[in-house]
Design an enzyme around this catalytic site. Structure first.
Site, PDB file in Angstrom:
ATOM      1  N   PHE A   1       5.100 -12.753  51.612  1.00 54.30           N
ATOM      2  CA  PHE A   1       5.401 -13.851  52.545  1.00 54.30           C
ATOM      3  C   PHE A   1       5.115 -15.225  51.961  1.00 54.30           C
ATOM      4  CE2 PHE A   1       0.875 -13.718  53.188  1.00 54.30           C
ATOM      5  CZ  PHE A   1       0.503 -14.906  53.796  1.00 54.30           C
ATOM      6  N   LYS A   2       4.257 -15.265  50.945  1.00 58.66           N
ATOM      7  CA  LYS A   2       3.885 -16.574  50.397  1.00 58.66           C
ATOM      8  C   LYS A   2       5.061 -17.264  49.699  1.00 58.66           C
ATOM      9  CE  LYS A   2      -0.829 -15.307  50.612  1.00 58.66           C
ATOM     10  NZ  LYS A   2      -2.085 -14.901  50.044  1.00 58.66           N
TER      11      LYS A   2
END
Length: 497
Positions: free
Chosen positions: A125-126
């Site tokens: 998700f980063k």
């Protein structure tokens, strides 16, 4: 000064203030280029726009990238990045994502909604927030003909996403400290096999909290930070939290039964977390008027759970290694943002609280703050055994493979389902693909179809400088930063090496 809640209107300049109240207020550009504020606090917007039903209705049909554009335009302002430029930067940021929606909701059996935040280059998700942040940085750097050195400490996913977002950028060098042996082999290879000239990776003989210490020491030297244009891309950086606010809006709009009800029906968002960046983003979304209930899910490193349950914000004796290794964090620094938000931005209280925590590693939340926190967020701590059971159950029921961090969130969902208690629609945030965690998949007695680009990592050349126990990590970090500054000056002025 208490946090302002202002009605949505044509954006003016958005100012940012430190949670500890002793630093001058700054604009988005300065917040973007900062790590910690000079007083040790974290930057937060001085005012939060309030979104009425009409705006929520308008936003409810937007794609994920369009939501990011709307939110960023509220918090950046056109005097810094004109709206057309902002749209282009965000489109560029998401251009390498594998899924056409960028973020995808999988609807599974028994009311299980899994929001897949991992379709970026590093399968985590980063990528979402870091790709945008890197675009904002390069936009300002190109205008100012400036060089920066980014310093990142990682527990697994931040490092590779940060590297991918800036690798090859001519105005940026990146230094990443990874905890040797504490992240998965794939996570490590995603960092050590990027052999670009501007990428510098150190393997630290310690855990992710220990490697944060030299970074914090370097950033505490304000003159050194200024001289070498240092910045952080950890979620202490406001820009990362800003983009993550969109996860919560997207989750709400995809899972809310209808936006025609009065009052709007709530959606429960389950947030698996380590450093609490995604949780801080959710608390901000709540304050802006999004009707979500937040459930925070942690592994056995349960400081956030203890804080919410009993007001006990204190370190355990040691970090416990778990299958959800990216969440093996003892110091969830974004809790400071949440405390500030819920205290009515009482920076005096926050400063005293955090200074006590920094000196004694233990603090009991004031009664009023604890009560506000437990109203805003509920929590659960999930064991490794529950992680593997959840991965197994989800596969059995849906033929759907969860990563161990996503399983931490889904475990909370299954507990609610098994109790058969009525609840609002629920959305579990899935921070990474199972492909990054073959060890956990094996522990759950499942098999993995590994993507070709991940298999290829094994055969690439790797480069990593060791930081051994007994070495002076702060000195090594400072020396590297000084060398990079000198190299940039020589390149910029065309001087011989």
């Amino acid at each position: 000064m208490p946090l302002g809640l202002v009605p949505l209107q044509a954006p003016g300049i958005m100012w940012y203030v430190s949670t500890r109240g002793m630093a001058p207020r700054i604009d988005f550009k300065e917040a973007l280029f900062s790590g910690y504020a000079p007083d040790g606090g974290l930057y937060m917007p001085e005012e939060l726009p309030q979104l009425g039903r009409e705006t929520l209705h308008e936003w409810s049909t937007l794609s994920y990238p369009s939501l990011v554009k709307e939110l960023c335009s509220l918090f950046i302002g056109p005097e810094l990045i004109p709206r057309d430029d902002l749209n282009d930067l965000i489109d560029r940021a998401f251009s390498r994502f594998r899924h056409r929606e960028v973020v995808h909701l999988s609807r599974l059996r028994n009311g299980l909604n899994v929001l897949e935040l991992w379709h970026g280059v590093t399968y985590a998700f980063k990528d979402l927030s870091l790709c945008c942040t890197a675009q904002f940085l390069q936009y300002f750097l190109e205008k100012r003909k400036r060089h920066i050195t980014v310093v990142v400490g990682t527990s697994g996913d931040t490092g590779s996403a940060a590297i991918e977002s800036v690798q090859g950028a001519k105005n940026v060098d990146i230094i990443v400290l990874l905890p040797k042996g504490h992240c998965t082999k794939i996570q490590e290879l995603q960092m050590t096999t990027v052999l670009r000239e501007n990428v510098h990776v150190f393997g630290v003989e310690g855990n992710s909290d220990e490697l944060d210490e030299p970074i914090k020491t370097v950033f505490a030297d304000v003159a050194f930070v200024k001289k070498h244009n240092l910045m952080s891309l950890n979620s202490i950086n406001w820009s990362r939290v800003l983009v993550q606010i969109a996860h919560h809006f997207f989750a709400y709009f995809r899972c809310a039964p209808s936006l025609d009800m009065h009052p709007l029906s709530p959606v429960e968002v389950v947030v698996p977390t380590g450093a609490a960046g995604n949780l801080a983003a959710g608390c901000i979304a709540q304050k802006m008027g999004l009707p979500i209930h937040l459930v925070v899910a942690v592994n056995s490193n349960d400081i956030i759970h203890r804080t919410i349950q009993w007001g006990d914000f204190s370190l355990s004796k040691a970090v416990k290694p778990t299958l959800a290794s990216a969440m093996d964090i003892q110091v969830p620094y974004n809790m400071e943002r949440i405390f500030w938000l819920l205290s009515g931005s009482d920076s005096q209280v926050i400063r005293a609280l955090m200074e006590q925590f920094e000196s004694t590693k233990s603090v009991s939340l004031p009664k009023e703050l604890h009560s506000k926190l437990s109203e805003a967020v509920t929590s659960q701590s999930v064991s490794d055994e529950a992680i593997t059971q959840t991965m197994g159950r989800c596969w059995q029921e849906n033929q759907y493979l969860l990563c161990p961090h996503s399983a931490v969130a889904v475990s909370c969902h299954y507990q609610q389902v098994d109790r058969q208690q009525p609840s609002p629609p629920r959305c579990c945030l899935a921070p990474a693909s199972a492909a990054k965690f073959p060890e956990a998949v094996r522990a759950a007695r499942l098999t993995l179809d590994t993507p070709a680009e991940i298999l290829a990592l094994e055969h690439k050349e790797a480069r990593c400088t060791p930081m051994r126990k007994g070495d002076d990590w702060t000195r090594m970090l400072r020396d590297t930063i000084e060398d990079l500054s000198q190299q940039w000056q020589r390149r910029f002025l065309n001087l011989p090496a």
